[in-house]
Design an enzyme around this catalytic site. Sequence first.
Site, short mmCIF file in Angstrom:
data_model
loop_
_atom_site.label_atom_id
_atom_site.label_comp_id
_atom_site.label_asym_id
_atom_site.label_seq_id
_atom_site.Cartn_x
_atom_site.Cartn_y
_atom_site.Cartn_z
N HIS A 85 0.86 -1.20 0.00
CA HIS A 85 0.00 0.00 0.00
C HIS A 85 0.90 1.25 0.00
CE1 HIS A 85 -2.99 2.83 1.40
NE2 HIS A 85 -3.88 1.91 1.70
N GLU A 87 -0.94 1.34 -5.27
CA GLU A 87 -0.74 0.11 -4.50
C GLU A 87 -0.65 -1.10 -5.43
OE1 GLU A 87 -3.88 0.07 -1.52
OE2 GLU A 87 -3.99 2.25 -1.64
C1 BG6 Z 1 -6.96 2.12 0.51
C2 BG6 Z 1 -8.41 1.78 0.41
O1 BG6 Z 1 -6.19 1.12 -0.04
O2 BG6 Z 1 -6.62 2.28 1.89
C3 BG6 Z 1 -9.22 2.90 1.05
O3 BG6 Z 1 -8.77 1.59 -0.94
C4 BG6 Z 1 -8.78 3.11 2.49
O4 BG6 Z 1 -10.60 2.58 1.00
C5 BG6 Z 1 -7.27 3.36 2.48
O5 BG6 Z 1 -9.46 4.22 3.03
C6 BG6 Z 1 -6.69 3.58 3.87
O6 BG6 Z 1 -7.00 2.53 4.72
P1 BG6 Z 1 -6.58 2.58 6.24
O7 BG6 Z 1 -7.16 1.34 6.87
O8 BG6 Z 1 -5.09 2.56 6.27
O9 BG6 Z 1 -7.16 3.84 6.80
#
Ligand code: BG6
Length: 296
Positions: free
Chosen positions: A161, A265
Amino acid sequence: MSTLPPSVRLETGRGGLPVVRVTAPAATAEIYLHGAHVASWVPLGRQPVVWLSAASRFDADSAIRGGVPICFPWFGARAGHPEAPQHGFARLSDWELVEAHDQGDEVVVRLRLTDSDATRASAWPYMFSATFTVVVGAQLSMTLDVINRDTTEFTFEEALHTYLAVGDVRSTEVSGLEGTPYVDRPTGPDPLPGEPGPVRFTGLTDRIYLATTARTTVRDVAGGRSISISKDGSDTTVVWNPWVDNARAMADFGDEEWTGMVCVETCNVRDDSVLLEPDQSHTMTARLEVSELSTP
Ligand code: BG6
């Protein structure tokens, strides 16, 4: 763990969490054992490429906000398990530093997570071994290897991510996904047809591009550089920027910080989830490279 080379130091980082600090000839990097989380990659003479929130938490119970969280073994919410943490347990787990060595001008760091009492009691109870290999140099290469150590098949989702620092997301474009169908998470589950041009950011952007192995390029006009992300073993790419309201809603994300980041990502999620039989393995790699912005 074998002896670390002088280019790699295991130290105490923010929040008292152990961090691997890498000094390679062409770049520095920081990798927290908590989540095997790459929190920094700075090629020599450049601004940081990996973005980290100034509001991030650094504690054993939270994911680090920014860097490269590893989402595994599920992505987003775990269907049927409202208690399960968003994006899986890997980013909340303490990984083991297995080894590190110099490889020419690059430095290789390897971390591992295997099943534990806690993971076997989770929404994904299988026996597994996940190895994350980070190669730090003028490029940043990250490889997640998952082995099925169980006696039954399993399916998992995974995402590197990656938060990228940009001068201003409002003048940033992501190319490489032209014509690729995507799920627009805010509006609905059904895939939309791909768009002809690059991705531009004019509001909340949360898109799952399906069945794509394409290299993407982030054209950061305000920052005067471009960042390319090439990948292997990945059939999904997620592009995310929270924009104003969602940034405000996150306690670990500064209200104004959304302008300076974009996530691209490298993933296998949804229909691109990975099925492994016992003893089978799967490898996914993301490689980042930065260059000066060339005018079109
Ligand atoms: C992204 C998702 O990969 O991660 C989003 O597609 C999400 O929907 C974002 O809001 C952040 O996620 P988190 O759990 O780290 O707040």
